[in-house]
Design a protein around this motif. Structure first.
Motif, PDB file in Angstrom:
ATOM      1  N   UNK A 121     -28.772  33.261 -33.472  1.00 25.19           N
ATOM      2  CA  UNK A 121     -28.588  32.972 -34.900  1.00 25.19           C
ATOM      3  C   UNK A 121     -28.413  34.229 -35.744  1.00 25.19           C
ATOM      4  N   UNK A 122     -28.057  34.007 -37.001  1.00 27.37           N
ATOM      5  CA  UNK A 122     -27.813  35.113 -37.933  1.00 27.37           C
ATOM      6  C   UNK A 122     -29.025  36.030 -38.082  1.00 27.37           C
ATOM      7  N   UNK A 123     -30.212  35.474 -37.998  1.00 27.74           N
ATOM      8  CA  UNK A 123     -31.408  36.271 -38.227  1.00 27.74           C
ATOM      9  C   UNK A 123     -31.715  37.239 -37.085  1.00 27.74           C
ATOM     10  N   UNK A 124     -30.918  37.220 -36.002  1.00 31.66           N
ATOM     11  CA  UNK A 124     -31.180  38.120 -34.874  1.00 31.66           C
ATOM     12  C   UNK A 124     -30.269  39.344 -34.859  1.00 31.66           C
ATOM     13  N   UNK A 125     -29.485  39.549 -35.910  1.00 27.50           N
ATOM     14  CA  UNK A 125     -28.675  40.768 -35.987  1.00 27.50           C
ATOM     15  C   UNK A 125     -29.584  41.956 -36.299  1.00 27.50           C
ATOM     16  N   UNK A 126     -29.283  43.138 -35.756  1.00 24.09           N
ATOM     17  CA  UNK A 126     -30.178  44.293 -35.930  1.00 24.09           C
ATOM     18  C   UNK A 126     -30.416  44.702 -37.380  1.00 24.09           C
ATOM     19  N   UNK A 127     -29.443  44.467 -38.256  1.00 28.11           N
ATOM     20  CA  UNK A 127     -29.616  44.882 -39.644  1.00 28.11           C
ATOM     21  C   UNK A 127     -30.305  43.821 -40.507  1.00 28.11           C
ATOM     22  N   UNK A 128     -30.720  42.705 -39.887  1.00 25.68           N
ATOM     23  CA  UNK A 128     -31.512  41.702 -40.596  1.00 25.68           C
ATOM     24  C   UNK A 128     -32.988  42.032 -40.380  1.00 25.68           C
ATOM     25  N   UNK A 162     -20.111  37.525 -41.493  1.00 27.25           N
ATOM     26  CA  UNK A 162     -19.214  37.746 -40.350  1.00 27.25           C
ATOM     27  C   UNK A 162     -17.766  37.638 -40.809  1.00 27.25           C
ATOM     28  N   UNK A 163     -16.959  38.598 -40.408  1.00 24.12           N
ATOM     29  CA  UNK A 163     -15.540  38.605 -40.756  1.00 24.12           C
ATOM     30  C   UNK A 163     -14.688  37.918 -39.696  1.00 24.12           C
ATOM     31  N   UNK A 164     -14.918  38.235 -38.434  1.00 23.08           N
ATOM     32  CA  UNK A 164     -14.036  37.753 -37.369  1.00 23.08           C
ATOM     33  C   UNK A 164     -14.771  37.800 -36.038  1.00 23.08           C
ATOM     34  N   UNK A 165     -14.354  36.936 -35.106  1.00 23.66           N
ATOM     35  CA  UNK A 165     -14.983  36.841 -33.794  1.00 23.66           C
ATOM     36  C   UNK A 165     -13.936  36.956 -32.694  1.00 23.66           C
ATOM     37  N   UNK A 166     -14.272  37.700 -31.638  1.00 24.48           N
ATOM     38  CA  UNK A 166     -13.390  37.858 -30.482  1.00 24.48           C
ATOM     39  C   UNK A 166     -14.206  37.586 -29.229  1.00 24.48           C
ATOM     40  N   UNK A 167     -13.671  36.758 -28.344  1.00 18.83           N
ATOM     41  CA  UNK A 167     -14.325  36.456 -27.079  1.00 18.83           C
ATOM     42  C   UNK A 167     -13.623  37.183 -25.939  1.00 18.83           C
ATOM     43  N   UNK A 168     -14.396  37.609 -24.948  1.00 19.46           N
ATOM     44  CA  UNK A 168     -13.792  38.253 -23.772  1.00 19.46           C
ATOM     45  C   UNK A 168     -13.049  37.242 -22.919  1.00 19.46           C
ATOM     46  N   UNK A 169     -13.502  35.987 -22.933  1.00 17.48           N
ATOM     47  CA  UNK A 169     -12.869  34.911 -22.162  1.00 17.48           C
ATOM     48  C   UNK A 169     -13.357  33.586 -22.720  1.00 17.48           C
ATOM     49  N   UNK A 170     -12.780  32.514 -22.232  1.00 18.96           N
ATOM     50  CA  UNK A 170     -13.197  31.190 -22.678  1.00 18.96           C
ATOM     51  C   UNK A 170     -14.569  30.851 -22.113  1.00 18.96           C
ATOM     52  N   UNK A 171     -15.462  30.289 -22.936  1.00 26.19           N
ATOM     53  CA  UNK A 171     -16.789  29.888 -22.438  1.00 26.19           C
ATOM     54  C   UNK A 171     -16.773  28.606 -21.614  1.00 26.19           C
ATOM     55  N   UNK A 182     -17.036  41.188 -36.013  1.00 24.79           N
ATOM     56  CA  UNK A 182     -16.890  42.235 -37.027  1.00 24.79           C
ATOM     57  C   UNK A 182     -17.711  41.802 -38.228  1.00 24.79           C
ATOM     58  N   UNK A 183     -18.604  42.681 -38.692  1.00 23.09           N
ATOM     59  CA  UNK A 183     -19.444  42.365 -39.844  1.00 23.09           C
ATOM     60  C   UNK A 183     -18.768  42.853 -41.119  1.00 23.09           C
ATOM     61  N   UNK A 184     -18.758  41.993 -42.116  1.00 19.55           N
ATOM     62  CA  UNK A 184     -18.017  42.250 -43.347  1.00 19.55           C
ATOM     63  C   UNK A 184     -18.545  43.427 -44.144  1.00 19.55           C
TER      64      UNK A 184
END
Length: 390
Positions: A121-128, A162-171, A182-184
């Motif tokens: 979740x959002x609350x687990x980002x290092x800058x939170x 969050x600005x954008x999300x990129x996946x290495x492969x399909x889950x 990418x964080x805004x």
């Protein structure tokens, strides 16, 4: 006269494996009961598909989302209550959407299958620093790189963190993958692996936040001036190396795309106009042109590309994509299909719901509207997503 419905199952399976377009596969299975029974519901091998354009609901309470299919020049309406107007899409990659909720839930959603994969979740980002539902209107406490502390509400975090999300492969099918966002506000890049409980920031890649792609086991991120951060997150400790480039000046947005063996940098140029009405002045942005460059790995340097030949690029809030127009009806080569991924103000109904999406012709510099341009586009802006039935 031959009875086509009685073709041998092995022959039908052989033919089905030759189909390259998902809608052709669906039609193949719809011919008759025998054909449908001879091949699986989900195709095992399909190349990357021509993206559909995901459009907003016509009304906030509607649970069906329209998707425009360029090849068929028609709309598909998919039941997607998981992507309600109270949630936000933050990119598409490999046929999956990243959905952010106020909860502060984050999950990946496949619009075709409605499969969900939950992420930390959002609350687990290092800058939170702290999260507390009881602090109404300032539920999140965040820390900047300089150490300053500030608060944000549930809505502010949902809408702009969050600005954008990129996946290495399909889950799909439980496969391992890495999600990078990418964080805004800070320009940080953060990632999580499939089994992680929290997000990890890439300390040496701050400001390389224009765009990111995944290529040959590595994430490539670009900054405003065209330099590249190469991020390897495969080991226990992420590693970042920088490819310094001669600075690229001019242009407003940068995109990375892989086209065959080439790594492309696409620069987008915007023009700002003012719409003045009785009560206020609205700023409206418009794309005027694109410039495409390829990476010369030896120099290293960006070299201008004059033609994409039969390739078409799809840019916006999605994972940037290059496809051969020869493989897909309705797709034009040497063109860039783009959506608006920078200005939500363009979708303010107060000035008519202006929109910045279209088809840029690299040969003559002309811009034409997308075939679905008569569809009334409201917020949120349209988004390219590759249909992934797996």
């Amino acid at each position: 006269m031959a009875d086509w419905s009685q073709l041998h199952p092995e022959l039908l399976d052989f033919i089905a494996k030759k189909l390259q377009i998902y809608t052709d596969y669906v039609r193949f299975r719809a011919v008759c009961h025998n054909w449908r029974a001879s091949v699986p519901i989900t195709p095992h091998r399909l190349p990357t598909q021509l993206p559909w354009l995901m459009l907003p609901q016509s009304q906030p309470h509607h649970t069906h989302r329209p998707f425009f299919n360029l090849s068929l020049n028609k709309f598909h309406f998919l039941h997607l209550p998981e992507a309600s107007h109270r949630r936000r899409r933050r990119g598409s990659s490999h046929g999956w959407l990243l959905i952010v909720d106020e909860a502060p839930e984050i999950f990946l959603l496949n619009p075709l299958t409605r499969s969900k994969v939950h992420l930390p979740p959002l609350c687990t980002f290092p800058n939170v620093v702290r999260f507390n539902f009881a602090d109404v209107g300032r539920e999140y406490v965040l820390r900047t790189a300089s150490g300053d502390v500030f608060t944000q509400s549930l809505k502010e975090m949902r809408d702009s963190f969050i600005k954008k999300t990129i996946l290495s492969s399909s889950p799909s099918n439980g496969s391992d993958f890495v999600a990078l966002v990418i964080l805004n506000q800070t320009g940080d890049l953060a990632f999580c692996r499939k089994s992680d409980d929290s997000w990890t920031c890439l300390e040496d890649a701050q400001s390389y936040s224009e765009d990111v792609i995944y290529r040959r086991g590595l994430f490539y991120a670009v900054n405003k001036f065209g330099s590249i951060a190469v991020c390897d997150v495969s080991g226990s400790s992420p590693r970042v190396s920088i490819i310094e480039m001669p600075e690229q000046f001019g242009g407003d947005l940068q995109y990375l795309a892989e086209s065959g063996e080439e790594l492309l940098l696409v620069t987008r140029y915007l023009d700002l106009t003012y719409d003045v009405d009785l009560d206020q002045t609205n700023m409206i942005y418009r794309t005027t042109r694109f410039q495409v460059c390829r990476l010369d790995w030896k120099s290293p340097n960006w070299e201008v590309v004059r033609s994409l030949d039969d390739r078409a690029l799809f840019l916006g809030g999605n994972l940037s994509l290059s496809l051969s127009s020869v493989d897909f009806p309705g797709c034009k080569g040497n063109c860039i299909y783009y959506t608006d991924d920078y200005s939500e103000d363009n979708y303010d109904d107060s000035h008519g719901g202006e929109q910045d999406l279209g088809i840029f012709n690299l040969e003559d510099g002309s811009i034409e509207p997308l075939p679905c341009s008569n569809f009334r586009v409201r917020w949120p802006p349209p988004l390219w997503i590759t249909p992934n039935p797996c």
